[in-house]
Design a protein around this motif. Structure first.
Motif, mmCIF file in Angstrom:
data_model
loop_
_atom_site.group_PDB
_atom_site.id
_atom_site.type_symbol
_atom_site.label_atom_id
_atom_site.label_comp_id
_atom_site.label_asym_id
_atom_site.label_seq_id
_atom_site.Cartn_x
_atom_site.Cartn_y
_atom_site.Cartn_z
ATOM 1 N N LYS A 1 0.847 -1.197 0.000
ATOM 2 C CA LYS A 1 0.000 0.000 0.000
ATOM 3 C C LYS A 1 0.879 1.242 0.000
ATOM 4 O O LYS A 1 1.962 1.228 0.588
ATOM 5 C CB LYS A 1 -0.868 0.014 1.251
ATOM 6 N N GLU B 1 -8.631 -0.262 -4.107
ATOM 7 C CA GLU B 1 -10.007 -0.700 -3.796
ATOM 8 C C GLU B 1 -10.333 -2.015 -4.497
ATOM 9 O O GLU B 1 -11.330 -2.657 -4.197
ATOM 10 C CB GLU B 1 -11.003 0.361 -4.280
ATOM 11 N N ASP C 1 -4.683 6.059 0.469
ATOM 12 C CA ASP C 1 -5.452 4.811 0.635
ATOM 13 C C ASP C 1 -5.736 4.108 -0.683
ATOM 14 O O ASP C 1 -5.908 2.908 -0.727
ATOM 15 C CB ASP C 1 -6.820 5.124 1.267
ATOM 16 N N LYS C 2 -5.855 4.908 -1.750
ATOM 17 C CA LYS C 2 -6.329 4.305 -2.994
ATOM 18 C C LYS C 2 -5.195 3.745 -3.856
ATOM 19 O O LYS C 2 -5.453 3.101 -4.865
ATOM 20 C CB LYS C 2 -7.113 5.349 -3.797
#
Ligand code: MSP
Length: 642
Positions: free
Chosen positions: A560, A587, A565-566
């Protein structure tokens, strides 16, 4: 001019890229309801709608179809006008941005702004989303894609004319702060204040990479970029600047009704343009929410993947205009998003229309025929229940007015249905069939019949702006078909004595919801898949494609991104070289499931930093409608893909 003055209301001008869906009808139905309501209340109403016909997207669609852009839009606009005619939308004017009256006036407005020193030539550099015809800055992108439609954007640079939007920042802040009614609700106003405070950039108002647009009057190489062309429709349609009489009569507009996604254009760009041209500002811009299908804005492509029909033509054919209008006005709260499904729609139609309103009318008319020979009797008695019905009936119109003042269409409908339900309850409480068996109760029975007839007459007035066909049908059955609908008559309870009622067809037939849902679902799946051309980006030549160096790579590490976050950060081995590539796919994939996968990489893409980490190249993914899949191969990593 009417006693009450003028009332000018507009809808957005829709893109004639393809036929409209139920989401577009939502805004137009609200505007139509308001226009009809204001007319009934005595205003001199001017209701404008139209189509926004220029721009690259239309040009590309026309090219793909092998027709001229004008021929393309003519056909779609024809369909849109037919839809509004079927729905009996009571617009006073329909403006097409390709009409000479618009083209000439936009050029004049451009010149006014130019002569005021607010337009200059510069160079535009940005990230462009072709379907939305919008330039974005890096920070506005979501997942590296267009924040409005989620599709990829391309870097674009070109000579262009600019409007000095930044010059108007202080005046706009003044407007938001000192004229709060200009933009409601409060939350949207705060968003716009924040947007202006974060710094306004000058606005690109011309393009030279396509020619489907209004030529810039001082430079024929350029066409006026869509928002200056589009927003000005609200004044060009009124004749600005060469027909001051018509213009002065209706401008400033009372309200521009728009979807929430274009509030920013209407409350920042539009007022600034008007300030620049020295024209008064509209009184109010109201942003409504979206109809959602499975969590996303209703669209035809989304509908095609599910079971819900969003084509207004089909819905109207099956259920009638008034049922659809009622549903749209009653179900959704102005300003908020709301879920659209055929089931929610059918339930509203059955419960509120067939059961509540339909039953009230048919039961009452039958009873007046049966007990009073079809003639509405006089009321000579009164008790608490009668008084309660009467109070609710004569009080409803002002409650509807209050709600309409707030554009709370759903609450206006609710106020009317409080009366509908009260009248139905009144029948149950009074049990006229029991009264009819006792000769000594004749006066009471007459009162009940009279009061019900009055309540229904009032309902027929209250629903008139929203469902005029139904109103007329009810009035016909109540013996009022010859009389004009007059709003003031909704405040009295003494007009029905002696009217002859006559039973007609059920105003809303009861629907078998299960059966309807099955049939709608079947309609949504075309039997023969048609060969419908895809909407593509502008055509490229082989040399453009040849610039790409696509290589096979093996993902050897995935993790990550520490700051986003994406994003996932991959180490990709391509033969002898291992490099870092970052993709916005967190996602869709867990890092561990990606290790060992063979992927296709755009290997010669200029490296760029994503949240502080370098990404060298781009991995290809395919969208399967629900999530992304890797585009993969069994070839050796490092090998070319061509
Ligand atoms: N051409 C511009 C508007 C220019 S106005 C000067 C445009 N056109 S559009 O065809 O995309 O229509 C946008 C409007 O359609 C929205 O602002 C909204 O009123 C309506 N809607 C389109 N889809 C909708 C939903 N799913 N739900 C609710 N309204 C919807 O933008």
């Amino acid at each position: 001019m009417s006693k009450k003055g003028t009332y000018y209301i507009t809808t957005p001008i829709y893109y004639p890229s393809s036929n409209l869906h139920v989401g577009h009808t939502y805004c137009t139905v609200m505007a139509d309801a308001m226009a009809r309501f204001k007319r009934l209340c005595g205003y001199d109403v001017h209701f404008l709608t139209g189509t926004d016909e220029h721009g690259q997207k239309i040009q590309t669609l026309a090219e793909a179809k092998g027709v001229s852009p004008q021929a393309y839009v003519d056909e779609v606009v024809d369909g849109i006008k037919k839809l509004w005619a079927t729905m009996e939308i009571s617009y006073d004017d329909f403006i097409r941005t390709t009409e000479p009256r618009h083209v000439e006036r936009v050029q004049k407005i451009f010149m006014q702004m130019y002569e005021n020193g607010d337009i200059y030539k510069g160079e535009y550099e940005g990230l462009y989303c072709t379907p939305c015809e919008s330039f974005w800055t890096e920070s506005q992108l979501v997942n590296g894609c267009c924040p409005d439609c989620g599709r990829p954007v391309q870097p674009a640079k070109e000579e262009a004319y600019f409007f000095k939007l930044s010059k108007y920042a202080d005046k706009l802040l003044d407007l938001f702060e000192n004229t709060p009614e200009f933009l409601q609700p409060e939350s949207r106003r705060n968003e716009m204040i924040a947007f202006v405070k974060q710094g306004l950039e000058d606005l690109c108002i011309s393009r030279s990479t396509f020619d489907w647009g209004i030529p810039v009057p001082i430079d024929e190489k350029h066409v006026i970029y869509v928002w200056l062309d589009a927003l000005t429709n609200y004044i060009t349609a009124l004749g600005y600047p060469d027909q001051p009489e018509e213009f002065d009569k209706y401008w400033p507009a009372n309200v521009h009704l728009v979807g929430k996604e274009i509030v920013r254009f209407h409350t920042i760009i539009w007022p600034a343009m008007l300030m620049s041209a020295g024209i008064p500002l509209p009184k109010q811009v109201l942003g409504h929410g979206w109809l959602l299908l499975g969590g996303e804005k209703v669209s035809k492509s989304k509908a095609a993947k599910g079971n819900d029909v969003v084509d207004p033509v089909i819905l109207i054919e099956r259920y009638g205009i008034d049922a659809l209008k009622y549903f749209l006005l009653r179900e959704y709260t102005f300003g908020q998003d709301g879920v659209f499904t055929n089931e929610v729609m059918l339930k509203r139609m059955n419960y509120d229309l067939a059961n509540d309103l339909g039953n009230l009318v048919s039961r009452t008319v039958s009873m007046i025929e049966k007990y009073c020979g079809g003639s509405v009797p006089m009321a000579t008695t009164s008790d608490e229940i009668d008084e309660d019905l009467k109070a609710i009936a004569v009080g409803a119109a002002s409650k509807v007015e209050e709600q309409m003042d707030k554009f709370a269409f759903n609450m206006a409908m609710e106020e009317i249905w409080i009366l509908v339900r009260r009248a139905n309850k009144y029948i149950d409480e009074k049990a006229p069939w029991v009264l009819a068996k006792d000769e000594s109760k004749k006066a009471e029975l007459d009162t009940v019949m009279h009061n019900l007839a009055e309540a229904i007459r009032i309902i027929s007035i209250l629903i008139y702006p929203f469902m005029h066909t139904t109103s007329k049908e009810i009035r016909k059955q109540m013996g009022l078909w010859f009389a004009d609908v007059v709003w003031e008559d909704a405040f009295t309870f003494e007009m029905m004595y002696g009217e002859q009622v006559k039973k007609g067809n059920a105003i809303f037939p009861r629907l078998d919801i299960e059966k309807e849902l099955e049939e709608l679902q079947a309609l949504n799946k075309p039997a023969e898949p048609a060969n419908i051309l895809l909407e593509l980006k502008p055509e490229i030549v082989y040399e453009d494609f040849d610039k790409l160096d696509l290589r096979v790579g093996t993902i050897i590490k995935a993790e990550k991104h520490p700051k986003a976050d994406k994003l996932l950060v991959f180490q990709v081995k391509m033969g002898t070289e291992t490099r870092q590539v970052i993709s916005g796919v967190a996602e869709h994939f867990k890092p561990e499931e990606m290790v060992g996968k063979k992927v296709v990489v755009v290997a010669n893409l200029k490296p760029r930093a994503l949240r502080g980490m370098e990404s060298k190249g781009m991995i290809l993914f395919a969208d399967n409608g629900e999530r992304l899949e890797i585009v993969t191969t069994t070839a050796e990593d490092g090998n070319a893909v061509s």
